[in-house]
Design an enzyme around this catalytic site. Structure first.
Site, mmCIF file in Angstrom:
data_model
loop_
_atom_site.group_PDB
_atom_site.id
_atom_site.type_symbol
_atom_site.label_atom_id
_atom_site.label_comp_id
_atom_site.label_asym_id
_atom_site.label_seq_id
_atom_site.Cartn_x
_atom_site.Cartn_y
_atom_site.Cartn_z
ATOM 1 N N LEU A 173 0.814 -1.209 0.000
ATOM 2 C CA LEU A 173 0.000 0.000 0.000
ATOM 3 C C LEU A 173 0.854 1.268 0.000
ATOM 4 C CD1 LEU A 173 -2.781 1.305 0.109
ATOM 5 C CD2 LEU A 173 -2.733 1.072 2.603
ATOM 6 N N HIS A 174 0.631 2.111 -1.018
ATOM 7 C CA HIS A 174 1.361 3.373 -1.122
ATOM 8 C C HIS A 174 0.608 4.356 -2.012
ATOM 9 C CE1 HIS A 174 2.664 1.193 -4.736
ATOM 10 N NE2 HIS A 174 2.987 2.361 -5.270
ATOM 11 N N TYR A 175 0.793 5.631 -1.735
ATOM 12 C CA TYR A 175 0.276 6.727 -2.545
ATOM 13 C C TYR A 175 1.475 7.535 -3.046
ATOM 14 C CZ TYR A 175 -4.284 5.906 -0.265
ATOM 15 O OH TYR A 175 -5.449 5.350 0.203
#
Length: 326
Positions: A173-175
Site C-alpha cells: 500500500l502506497h500513494y
C-alpha cells in the site's frame, strides 16, 4: 481532520505540519538525499518540459524507461501481499524522509523517496507500512492521504494512487506525492453532477468520477463507497487528488480539491514500457515521456488516443450503477 506530525528518524525531531511547511520539508529532505546518497537509480536535475496545445504537460524522462526496478507481475486488483516480493519494509533507512504520526493512532506511516522518480520531489506515502497491506485503498489510508493534503494547504501538492491492474508497480500500500507548479487539464475541466456528491468530468478523453472535497467536507465515507464498489466489481482504477476549480456553487468561498477516480481497462501483467505509460499522471494530462523523438513530436491527438485506449468502455452504464450508491 486528524492532526499530523512529522518525525525525523535520525534525530527523533518532531514538527507539527502547518501550511506549506510540509512541502518545504519534503523538498529540503529530498534534496539532502539526492545530494548525499546514492539511493536514486538516476538523477533528476533540470527536467525539460513542453506544453501541448496549451493543455497537456510533457516532461522528458528517458532514464525511467531503462533504469527503474522491474514492476511486479499483477494478476488481479485484490492480489494478496507477498512478503517475498519487493516491498517497503525492505528499503534502506536512507530512503526515508520522515515518519508521520497521527494523534490517537500508533500506526507507522512513512514518507520515502521514489528511487525511480517521475519528477523532482516525487515521494511515496506508505500508510501502516508494518502491516504489509496490499495495494488496495483502505478507508484509514484514504483519510490519512486527504488529511495530509488539506493540512498542507499547498496548491502544488498532488496525491495519486494506481490500483493493481492499473499500473501499480509494487503490491504494498502506497500513494504518490507530487509537487508540481504547472496547472493540469483535470483541474479546470468542467464537471457535471450525477447524484449527491458524485460528479463526472465532461469533454475529456478519459472519463472519470469526481468528488469535491474541502476542509469542512472531506467526504471520506462517500468516496470510499465508490472505491468499495470498484473493488467488488474488480474494476481497475487510478486516483488523482488536486486543487481545482470549484465544482459545487456552495463551495465558491472555500478552498476546494478534486478527488478524481478513473475506472479503466485492466493492465494485468508486466507494464508495457513504450513512449509513455497511461497511469494516474497521464490521465490527469501530465505525461512522463521516455524518448526524445516522442517528446518532440507527440501531438494532442496522439495523447488523447492513448487515453481513450485505456478508458473503460461502459462508462455511462457505470454512472447509472454508481448513482445507486448515493
Amino acid at each position: 481532520m486528524a492532526l499530523i506530525t512529522l518525525v525525523y528518524e535520525e534525530t527523533n525531531q518532531t514538527i507539527r505540519i502547518k501550511g506549506s511547511q510540509f512541502t518545504e520539508q519534503i523538498k529540503t529532505k529530498w534534496e539532502e538525499i539526492n545530494c548525499n546518497t546514492s539511493v536514486f537509480r538516476y538523477k533528476i536535475d533540470n527536467i525539460e518540459e513542453r506544453i501541448v496545445d496549451q493543455k497537456y504537460l510533457l516532461q522528458l524522462n528517458p532514464d525511467r524507461l531503462t533504469k527503474r526496478r522491474t514492476p511486479e507481475q499483477i494478476a488481479n486488483i485484490c492480489q494478496p501481499f507477498d512478503k517475498n516480493k519487493f516491498n517497503f519494509t525492505k528499503i534502506s533507512k536512507e530512503e526515508i524522509l520522515f515518519k508521520l504520526k497521527e494523534d490517537n493512532n500508533d500506526d507507522n506511516h512513512i514518507i520515502v523517496v521514489n528511487v525511480s522518480p517521475i519528477t523532482r520531489y516525487h515521494t511515496l506515502l506508505c500508510p501502516s507500512v508494518d502491516k504489509c497491506l496490499p495495494q488496495v485503498v483502505t478507508k484509514g489510508s484514504l483519510k490519512l492521504a486527504i488529511d495530509l493534503l488539506l493540512v498542507a494547504e499547498d496548491r502544488d501538492l498532488r496525491i495519486a494512487f494506481n490500483s493493481l491492474c492499473a499500473l501499480a508497480s509494487v503490491n504494498h500500500l502506497h500513494y504518490h506525492l507530487f509537487i508540481e507548479r504547472n496547472t493540469l487539464p483535470v483541474e479546470t475541466v468542467q464537471c457535471k453532477p450525477l447524484k449527491g456528491p458524485l460528479h463526472c468530468i465532461k469533454d475529456y478523453p478519459a472519463p472519470a468520477f469526481c468528488f469535491e472535497i474541502t476542509k469542512k467536507s472531506p467526504k471520506i465515507d462517500e468516496i470510499y463507497r465508490l472505491i468499495e464498489y470498484f473493488l467488488q466489481k474488480s474494476i481497475a482504477h487510478n486516483i488523482f487528488v488536486t486543487r481545482g476549480e470549484c465544482v459545487d456553487e456552495e463551495n465558491l468561498n472555500e478552498v476546494s480539491y478534486r478527488f478524481l477516480m478513473w475506472p479503466r481497462k485492466s493492465s494485468s501483467g508486466v507494464k508495457q514500457l513504450l513512449a509513455f505509460n497511461v497511469a494516474t499522471c497521464e490521465l490527469s494530462g501530465w505525461f512522463a515521456v521516455h524518448s526524445r523523438d516522442a517528446f518532440n513530436n507527440l501531438a494532442s491527438e496522439n495523447l488523447e488516443k492513448e487515453l481513450r485506449k485505456w478508458s473503460i468502455e461502459n462508462f455511462e452504464d457505470l454512472c447509472e450503477q454508481a448513482k445507486s450508491l448515493y
